[in-house]
Design a protein around this motif. Sequence first.
Motif, PDB file in Angstrom:
ATOM      1  N   THR A   1       0.768  -1.223   0.073  1.00 54.23           N
ATOM      2  CA  THR A   1      -0.138  -0.060  -0.134  1.00 54.23           C
ATOM      3  C   THR A   1       0.850   1.213  -0.066  1.00 54.23           C
ATOM      4  OG1 THR A   1      -0.237  -0.038   2.345  1.00 54.23           O
ATOM      5  CG2 THR A   1      -2.015  -1.177   1.303  1.00 54.23           C
ATOM      6  N   LYS A   2       0.207   2.205  -0.334  1.00 54.69           N
ATOM      7  CA  LYS A   2       1.017   3.853  -0.475  1.00 54.69           C
ATOM      8  C   LYS A   2       1.142   4.056   0.991  1.00 54.69           C
ATOM      9  CE  LYS A   2      -0.130   6.829  -3.339  1.00 54.69           C
ATOM     10  NZ  LYS A   2      -0.688   7.957  -4.222  1.00 54.69           N
ATOM     11  N   PRO A   3       2.320   4.972   1.180  1.00 53.24           N
ATOM     12  CA  PRO A   3       2.433   5.369   2.548  1.00 53.24           C
ATOM     13  C   PRO A   3       1.351   6.680   2.714  1.00 53.24           C
ATOM     14  CG  PRO A   3       4.595   5.346   1.299  1.00 53.24           C
ATOM     15  CD  PRO A   3       3.498   4.906   0.343  1.00 53.24           C
ATOM     16  N   ILE A   4       1.116   6.503   3.814  1.00 51.66           N
ATOM     17  CA  ILE A   4      -0.250   7.800   4.211  1.00 51.66           C
ATOM     18  C   ILE A   4       0.398   8.804   5.380  1.00 51.66           C
ATOM     19  CG2 ILE A   4      -2.141   7.807   5.627  1.00 51.66           C
ATOM     20  CD1 ILE A   4      -2.719   4.907   5.122  1.00 51.66           C
ATOM     21  N   PRO A   5       0.389  10.025   4.841  1.00 48.99           N
ATOM     22  CA  PRO A   5       0.934  11.177   5.578  1.00 48.99           C
ATOM     23  C   PRO A   5       0.437  10.751   6.902  1.00 48.99           C
ATOM     24  CG  PRO A   5      -0.335  11.950   3.579  1.00 48.99           C
ATOM     25  CD  PRO A   5      -0.507  10.391   3.728  1.00 48.99           C
ATOM     26  N   ALA A   6       1.297  11.104   8.032  1.00 47.96           N
ATOM     27  CA  ALA A   6       0.832  10.743   9.405  1.00 47.96           C
ATOM     28  C   ALA A   6       1.340  12.042  10.236  1.00 47.96           C
ATOM     29  CB  ALA A   6       1.446   9.749   9.849  1.00 47.96           C
ATOM     30  N   VAL A   7       0.610  12.067  11.439  1.00 51.57           N
ATOM     31  CA  VAL A   7       1.048  13.180  12.450  1.00 51.57           C
ATOM     32  C   VAL A   7       1.227  12.471  13.910  1.00 51.57           C
ATOM     33  CG1 VAL A   7       0.053  15.073  11.422  1.00 51.57           C
ATOM     34  CG2 VAL A   7      -1.589  13.565  12.708  1.00 51.57           C
ATOM     35  N   ILE A   8       1.559  13.205  14.772  1.00 47.08           N
ATOM     36  CA  ILE A   8       1.576  12.736  16.146  1.00 47.08           C
ATOM     37  C   ILE A   8       0.654  13.422  16.962  1.00 47.08           C
ATOM     38  CG2 ILE A   8       2.987  12.470  18.155  1.00 47.08           C
ATOM     39  CD1 ILE A   8       5.334  12.422  16.221  1.00 47.08           C
ATOM     40  N   LYS A   9      -0.099  12.575  17.867  1.00 50.95           N
ATOM     41  CA  LYS A   9      -1.008  13.277  18.690  1.00 50.95           C
ATOM     42  C   LYS A   9      -0.577  13.858  19.916  1.00 50.95           C
ATOM     43  CE  LYS A   9      -5.316  12.073  20.682  1.00 50.95           C
ATOM     44  NZ  LYS A   9      -6.616  11.142  20.822  1.00 50.95           N
ATOM     45  N   HIS A  10       0.492  13.504  20.466  1.00 48.26           N
ATOM     46  CA  HIS A  10       1.349  14.118  21.613  1.00 48.26           C
ATOM     47  C   HIS A  10       2.776  13.643  21.455  1.00 48.26           C
ATOM     48  CE1 HIS A  10       0.411  10.578  23.936  1.00 48.26           C
ATOM     49  NE2 HIS A  10       1.350  10.712  24.525  1.00 48.26           N
ATOM     50  N   THR A  11       3.884  14.263  21.703  1.00 49.05           N
ATOM     51  CA  THR A  11       5.128  14.086  21.801  1.00 49.05           C
ATOM     52  C   THR A  11       5.690  13.990  23.318  1.00 49.05           C
ATOM     53  OG1 THR A  11       5.243  15.581  19.695  1.00 49.05           O
ATOM     54  CG2 THR A  11       7.377  15.077  20.673  1.00 49.05           C
ATOM     55  N   THR A  12       6.665  12.818  23.206  1.00 50.08           N
ATOM     56  CA  THR A  12       7.212  12.747  24.759  1.00 50.08           C
ATOM     57  C   THR A  12       8.373  12.994  24.348  1.00 50.08           C
ATOM     58  OG1 THR A  12       7.547  10.575  24.158  1.00 50.08           O
ATOM     59  CG2 THR A  12       5.480  10.867  25.201  1.00 50.08           C
TER      60      THR A  12
ATOM     61  N   PHE B   1       5.478  17.807  14.184  1.00 50.24           N
ATOM     62  CA  PHE B   1       4.543  16.665  13.502  1.00 50.24           C
ATOM     63  C   PHE B   1       3.265  16.536  14.221  1.00 50.24           C
ATOM     64  CE2 PHE B   1       8.790  14.758  12.112  1.00 50.24           C
ATOM     65  CZ  PHE B   1       8.632  14.845  10.940  1.00 50.24           C
ATOM     66  N   MET B   2       2.795  17.322  15.162  1.00 53.42           N
ATOM     67  CA  MET B   2       1.376  17.348  15.543  1.00 53.42           C
ATOM     68  C   MET B   2       0.540  17.874  14.660  1.00 53.42           C
ATOM     69  SD  MET B   2       2.326  17.955  19.673  1.00 53.42           S
ATOM     70  CE  MET B   2       0.645  17.937  20.064  1.00 53.42           C
ATOM     71  N   ASN B   3       0.765  19.218  13.960  1.00 51.61           N
ATOM     72  CA  ASN B   3      -0.109  19.771  12.884  1.00 51.61           C
ATOM     73  C   ASN B   3       0.068  19.318  11.286  1.00 51.61           C
ATOM     74  OD1 ASN B   3      -1.401  20.946  15.088  1.00 51.61           O
ATOM     75  ND2 ASN B   3       0.202  22.413  15.331  1.00 51.61           N
ATOM     76  N   ASN B   4       1.211  19.047  11.237  1.00 53.67           N
ATOM     77  CA  ASN B   4       1.635  18.799   9.751  1.00 53.67           C
ATOM     78  C   ASN B   4       2.678  17.541   9.667  1.00 53.67           C
ATOM     79  OD1 ASN B   4       2.645  19.048   7.273  1.00 53.67           O
ATOM     80  ND2 ASN B   4       2.810  21.336   7.193  1.00 53.67           N
ATOM     81  N   ASN B   5       2.510  16.837   8.427  1.00 52.25           N
ATOM     82  CA  ASN B   5       3.358  15.648   8.392  1.00 52.25           C
ATOM     83  C   ASN B   5       5.010  16.262   7.831  1.00 52.25           C
ATOM     84  OD1 ASN B   5       2.314  16.283   5.851  1.00 52.25           O
ATOM     85  ND2 ASN B   5       3.059  14.057   5.155  1.00 52.25           N
ATOM     86  N   GLU B   6       4.981  17.353   7.590  1.00 48.75           N
ATOM     87  CA  GLU B   6       6.414  17.623   6.974  1.00 48.75           C
ATOM     88  C   GLU B   6       7.247  18.652   8.316  1.00 48.75           C
ATOM     89  OE1 GLU B   6       6.062  19.416   3.247  1.00 48.75           O
ATOM     90  OE2 GLU B   6       5.543  17.945   2.445  1.00 48.75           O
ATOM     91  N   LEU B   7       8.599  18.115   7.985  1.00 48.58           N
ATOM     92  CA  LEU B   7       9.514  19.031   8.884  1.00 48.58           C
ATOM     93  C   LEU B   7      10.661  19.497   7.922  1.00 48.58           C
ATOM     94  CD1 LEU B   7      10.778  19.903  11.686  1.00 48.58           C
ATOM     95  CD2 LEU B   7      11.902  17.373  11.564  1.00 48.58           C
ATOM     96  N   LEU B   8      10.676  21.014   7.766  1.00 41.39           N
ATOM     97  CA  LEU B   8      11.849  21.558   7.225  1.00 41.39           C
ATOM     98  C   LEU B   8      12.729  21.969   7.952  1.00 41.39           C
ATOM     99  CD1 LEU B   8       9.292  23.539   4.631  1.00 41.39           C
ATOM    100  CD2 LEU B   8      10.243  21.367   4.529  1.00 41.39           C
TER     101      LEU B   8
END
Length: 126
Positions: free
Chosen positions: A24-35, A62-69
């Motif tokens: 299957t194709k990769p799905i864009p993902a986010v994190i609900k909360h970061t530890t 990665f909580m609001n967007n699946n990309e990090l620049l």
Amino acid sequence: MHCRLVTLLLGVTLLVGCAHTQPTKPIPAVIKHTTPTMKAELQQAIVSLKGGIAPLLSDTTFMNNNELLLEHGRSTDDSGNPILGAHSLTVQRFVLQLRETGCVLFYPKTAQFVLLKSVSCQPMVE
């Protein structure tokens, strides 16, 4: 007639089997909360994908967007002072994805990814 039916059924079975086993194709993902553990694993994944030193990451990475620049570099004049409004920054992009293997950090520049064991991500809702 019987041979044609068997050949047709065998062909259909093979086609269904091949279509069913394709990844299957990769799905864009986010994190609900970061530890802190998750941030450390993300930093280590970035270092393993691009090298260098671990970047500082915010608690909302990665909580609001699946990309990090990540930007690196700056422009200076001959005396080493920063030049306002001018830069020679290189931008590196990382993408959080949900794949069959789990949550991964993907580096499009090299098309490589690292499986994140302590990071639980969820599909990004657009």
